[in-house]
Design an enzyme around this catalytic site. Sequence first.
Site, PDB file in Angstrom:
ATOM      1  N   ALA A 153       3.357 -74.689   8.086  1.00 38.67           N
ATOM      2  CA  ALA A 153       3.980 -73.551   8.884  1.00 38.67           C
ATOM      3  C   ALA A 153       5.278 -73.963   9.550  1.00 38.67           C
ATOM      4  CB  ALA A 153       2.947 -73.021   9.869  1.00 38.67           C
ATOM      5  N   PRO A 154       6.075 -73.068   9.889  1.00 37.29           N
ATOM      6  CA  PRO A 154       7.525 -73.116  10.544  1.00 37.29           C
ATOM      7  C   PRO A 154       7.276 -73.317  11.979  1.00 37.29           C
ATOM      8  CG  PRO A 154       7.141 -70.718   9.967  1.00 37.29           C
ATOM      9  CD  PRO A 154       5.823 -71.494   9.516  1.00 37.29           C
ATOM     10  N   LYS A 179      -0.623 -78.011   8.588  1.00 37.33           N
ATOM     11  CA  LYS A 179       0.408 -78.674   9.143  1.00 37.33           C
ATOM     12  C   LYS A 179       1.416 -77.769   9.671  1.00 37.33           C
ATOM     13  CE  LYS A 179       4.281 -80.340   7.518  1.00 37.33           C
ATOM     14  NZ  LYS A 179       5.144 -80.094   9.024  1.00 37.33           N
ATOM     15  N   GLU A 182       6.711 -80.131  12.713  1.00 36.24           N
ATOM     16  CA  GLU A 182       6.661 -81.453  13.585  1.00 36.24           C
ATOM     17  C   GLU A 182       7.431 -80.993  14.780  1.00 36.24           C
ATOM     18  OE1 GLU A 182       8.108 -80.598  10.557  1.00 36.24           O
ATOM     19  OE2 GLU A 182      10.109 -81.714  10.375  1.00 36.24           O
ATOM     20  N   SER A 233      11.506 -71.928   5.075  1.00 37.78           N
ATOM     21  CA  SER A 233      12.463 -71.507   4.363  1.00 37.78           C
ATOM     22  C   SER A 233      12.301 -71.508   2.860  1.00 37.78           C
ATOM     23  CB  SER A 233      13.495 -72.563   4.311  1.00 37.78           C
ATOM     24  OG  SER A 233      13.081 -73.823   4.021  1.00 37.78           O
ATOM     25  N   ALA A 235      14.404 -72.768   0.574  1.00 35.88           N
ATOM     26  CA  ALA A 235      14.546 -73.865  -0.282  1.00 35.88           C
ATOM     27  C   ALA A 235      13.298 -74.945  -0.230  1.00 35.88           C
ATOM     28  CB  ALA A 235      15.696 -74.782   0.489  1.00 35.88           C
ATOM     29  N   GLU A 254       5.620 -67.264   2.033  1.00 35.10           N
ATOM     30  CA  GLU A 254       6.372 -66.369   3.009  1.00 35.10           C
ATOM     31  C   GLU A 254       7.643 -67.205   3.362  1.00 35.10           C
ATOM     32  OE1 GLU A 254       5.332 -63.513   3.555  1.00 35.10           O
ATOM     33  OE2 GLU A 254       3.390 -63.540   3.194  1.00 35.10           O
ATOM     34  N   CYS A 288      11.738 -64.342  10.733  1.00 34.20           N
ATOM     35  CA  CYS A 288      12.428 -63.997   9.295  1.00 34.20           C
ATOM     36  C   CYS A 288      12.647 -62.779   9.147  1.00 34.20           C
ATOM     37  CB  CYS A 288      11.290 -64.609   8.572  1.00 34.20           C
ATOM     38  SG  CYS A 288       9.854 -64.061   9.151  1.00 34.20           S
ATOM     39  N   GLU A 388      20.994 -67.100   5.568  1.00 32.11           N
ATOM     40  CA  GLU A 388      20.031 -67.071   6.846  1.00 32.11           C
ATOM     41  C   GLU A 388      20.751 -67.931   7.760  1.00 32.11           C
ATOM     42  OE1 GLU A 388      16.112 -68.417   6.200  1.00 32.11           O
ATOM     43  OE2 GLU A 388      15.143 -66.615   7.111  1.00 32.11           O
TER      44      GLU A 388
HETATM   45  P1  NAD Z   1      11.336 -75.196   6.895  1.00 30.98           P
HETATM   46  O1  NAD Z   1      11.226 -74.579   5.604  1.00 30.98           O
HETATM   47  O2  NAD Z   1      12.147 -76.274   7.175  1.00 30.98           O
HETATM   48  O3  NAD Z   1       9.896 -76.071   7.223  1.00 30.98           O
HETATM   49  C1  NAD Z   1       8.695 -75.360   7.121  1.00 30.98           C
HETATM   50  C2  NAD Z   1       7.539 -76.137   7.030  1.00 30.98           C
HETATM   51  O4  NAD Z   1       7.707 -76.793   5.906  1.00 30.98           O
HETATM   52  C3  NAD Z   1       7.520 -77.393   8.301  1.00 30.98           C
HETATM   53  O5  NAD Z   1       6.269 -77.533   8.538  1.00 30.98           O
HETATM   54  C4  NAD Z   1       8.018 -78.568   7.537  1.00 30.98           C
HETATM   55  O6  NAD Z   1       7.562 -79.592   8.088  1.00 30.98           O
HETATM   56  C5  NAD Z   1       7.592 -78.229   6.203  1.00 30.98           C
HETATM   57  N1  NAD Z   1       8.137 -78.964   5.132  1.00 30.98           N
HETATM   58  C6  NAD Z   1       9.659 -79.266   5.076  1.00 30.98           C
HETATM   59  N2  NAD Z   1       9.651 -79.875   3.797  1.00 30.98           N
HETATM   60  C7  NAD Z   1       8.719 -80.029   3.055  1.00 30.98           C
HETATM   61  C8  NAD Z   1       8.147 -80.462   1.953  1.00 30.98           C
HETATM   62  N3  NAD Z   1       9.124 -81.141   0.948  1.00 30.98           N
HETATM   63  N4  NAD Z   1       7.009 -80.494   1.452  1.00 30.98           N
HETATM   64  C9  NAD Z   1       5.863 -79.959   2.247  1.00 30.98           C
HETATM   65  N5  NAD Z   1       6.244 -79.464   3.716  1.00 30.98           N
HETATM   66  C10 NAD Z   1       7.641 -79.298   4.034  1.00 30.98           C
HETATM   67  O7  NAD Z   1      11.309 -74.193   7.737  1.00 30.98           O
HETATM   68  P2  NAD Z   1      11.464 -73.892   9.318  1.00 30.98           P
HETATM   69  O8  NAD Z   1      12.945 -74.435   9.631  1.00 30.98           O
HETATM   70  O9  NAD Z   1      10.406 -74.455  10.089  1.00 30.98           O
HETATM   71  O10 NAD Z   1      11.322 -72.393   9.727  1.00 30.98           O
HETATM   72  C11 NAD Z   1      12.376 -71.580   9.482  1.00 30.98           C
HETATM   73  C12 NAD Z   1      12.154 -70.619   8.243  1.00 30.98           C
HETATM   74  O11 NAD Z   1      11.028 -70.232   7.889  1.00 30.98           O
HETATM   75  C13 NAD Z   1      13.204 -69.684   8.008  1.00 30.98           C
HETATM   76  O12 NAD Z   1      13.740 -69.795   6.491  1.00 30.98           O
HETATM   77  C14 NAD Z   1      12.441 -68.536   8.080  1.00 30.98           C
HETATM   78  O13 NAD Z   1      12.645 -67.250   7.423  1.00 30.98           O
HETATM   79  C15 NAD Z   1      11.148 -68.719   7.554  1.00 30.98           C
HETATM   80  N6  NAD Z   1       9.893 -67.832   7.924  1.00 30.98           N
HETATM   81  C16 NAD Z   1       9.453 -67.012   7.143  1.00 30.98           C
HETATM   82  C17 NAD Z   1       8.392 -66.203   7.653  1.00 30.98           C
HETATM   83  C18 NAD Z   1       7.834 -65.202   6.589  1.00 30.98           C
HETATM   84  O14 NAD Z   1       6.935 -64.568   6.978  1.00 30.98           O
HETATM   85  N7  NAD Z   1       8.425 -64.997   5.419  1.00 30.98           N
HETATM   86  C19 NAD Z   1       8.006 -66.521   8.963  1.00 30.98           C
HETATM   87  C20 NAD Z   1       8.425 -67.334   9.707  1.00 30.98           C
HETATM   88  C21 NAD Z   1       9.487 -68.216   9.383  1.00 30.98           C
END
Ligand code: NAD
Length: 501
Positions: A153-154, A179, A182, A233, A235, A254, A288, A388
């Site tokens: 989760a983010p 998870k 962090e 995200s 990516a 998501e 998002c 974004e």
């Molecule tokens: P992020 O993608 O950087 O991180 C999200 C999660 O992924 C974190 O827990 C991070 O530790 C984990 N992560 C990062 N790299 C990883 C890997 N290689 N393997 C496994 N886990 C990994 O996103 P963020 O910066 O925490 O949140 C913002 C993003 O989330 C934005 O792009 C936003 O649009 C998106 N978001 C989408 C929704 C939706 O419902 N579509 C909801 C909330 C946020």
Amino acid sequence: MTQETTFAAGHQFIDGRYRQGRGGEAKRVNPATGEVAECIRYADIGDVDDAVTAAGRAYHTWSRATPGERSDVIHRLASELDKRAGQLAAVETAQTGKSIRLSTRFDVPGTVDNASFFAGAARQLTGLAAGEYGAGGTSMIRREPIGVIGSIAPWNYPLQMAAWKILPAIAAGNTIVLKPSELTPGTALLFAGAARDAGIPDGVINIVTGTGAGIGEHLVTHPGVAMVSFTGSTAVGRRIMELASRSAKRVHLELGGKAPFVVFDDAGLEAAAHGAVAGAIINGGQDCTAATRAYVQAPLFDAFTARVAELMDRVVVGDPADEDTDLGPLISHTHRDRVAGFVERARAAGAKVLAGGYAPGGELAAGAFYRPTLVTGAPQESEIVREEVFGPVLAALPFESDDEGLALANDTAYGLAASAWTRSLDRSLRAGAEIQAGCVWINEHIPIVSEMPHGGYKASGFGKDMSAYSLEEYTNIKHVMLGRDKSTHKDWHDTVFRQRA
Ligand code: NAD
């Protein structure tokens, strides 16, 4: 119960107990002050293994509990969360910097409502009626849980994201290892403690905290994890899909968004302007579904942008714990600088900044604050319109015909949410049908309800959170057929091997 006493035993929740992680130590910074707020000992991969083992063990009994039994404890979880509302809101605000009004009125009640919804929905899993669809056999559908869910989760809505991931998964009979980001593990850990106190058995919900590289990838590729559910995200979503593909693991993604906000020339100007400001700055724009691209039909463009700028200038930015604050800091200084970079580059390329566009100084200088910002004159192809930004930044562009407005709205890699503002029924219906996004609001932007699905089109991912549709994500459909034709050599056998004397 204070946050300190809750987490004194450690920032992991595994098999019904808080415990110390065996990974490295990290410092969580308060985004409002820049000061260290907490030291967190992350999980290592051995802790993740323990959590997956606990979830696997718990699955045997939890998956066989009746829907009614699961529903009862999830109902109790809703009330445990409600009892902790004040603590949850305070921790959510402290770790994210979002205003206490938002935590108190949106994040926490939304989470409690989600738990109530899934307590009910757990008893409503349906499928096709059993019947004779082929000669000589009765077919029935079983809807079965999948196993251990690995969820990531983010940081933007840590409590709601924990709820959106955990609740449908466990309501359907799965167990989970989550998870959280962090940066924001606090409320997911509190959620797990509330679940334990509600009587959800040990091992059904496990929380491991750490980075994506440190433990996230291990969780995604763990052979004991049957499905990966990810919010974050685009990516990272792509990376998760790639990792999960190695074992053809089911994924639910998501991802990011870049929501258009289309204002037709018959829209109520005041309503659209207020909707745009609220939709763009909610949660510091770190949402998002936030309004990020306002396409405004030419006759309304100047009046709309002037009014939005005026309203943005009135937004109170400050201490997130203050009830009067509209907008707290962004999640971190690094992220604030990233947001500011988009605005600076747009400005340098000739765009106009009609409101905000700077980090406030004075007593807010040490925090990750950024004023609500309205940018005009940035072309459709510019990065501020296409990427974004994830900050309180709205880019506004004019359009002439309805066709053009809708085409611009769809001219994006993303497809999570959108809104259209009009008094015309025809335009409302057209926007609802033609905008390619998982949610299209008409004369509204942001409200979500537990009964309705949330999920993306295009690069915003696939699969639904919330609503009965999310239960489908977390279940397998099985066809069971009972042969009723008692003959040893059936008619269809003859097609394959003819009965001969
Ligand atoms: P992020 O993608 O950087 O991180 C999200 C999660 O992924 C974190 O827990 C991070 O530790 C984990 N992560 C990062 N790299 C990883 C890997 N290689 N393997 C496994 N886990 C990994 O996103 P963020 O910066 O925490 O949140 C913002 C993003 O989330 C934005 O792009 C936003 O649009 C998106 N978001 C989408 C929704 C939706 O419902 N579509 C909801 C909330 C946020």
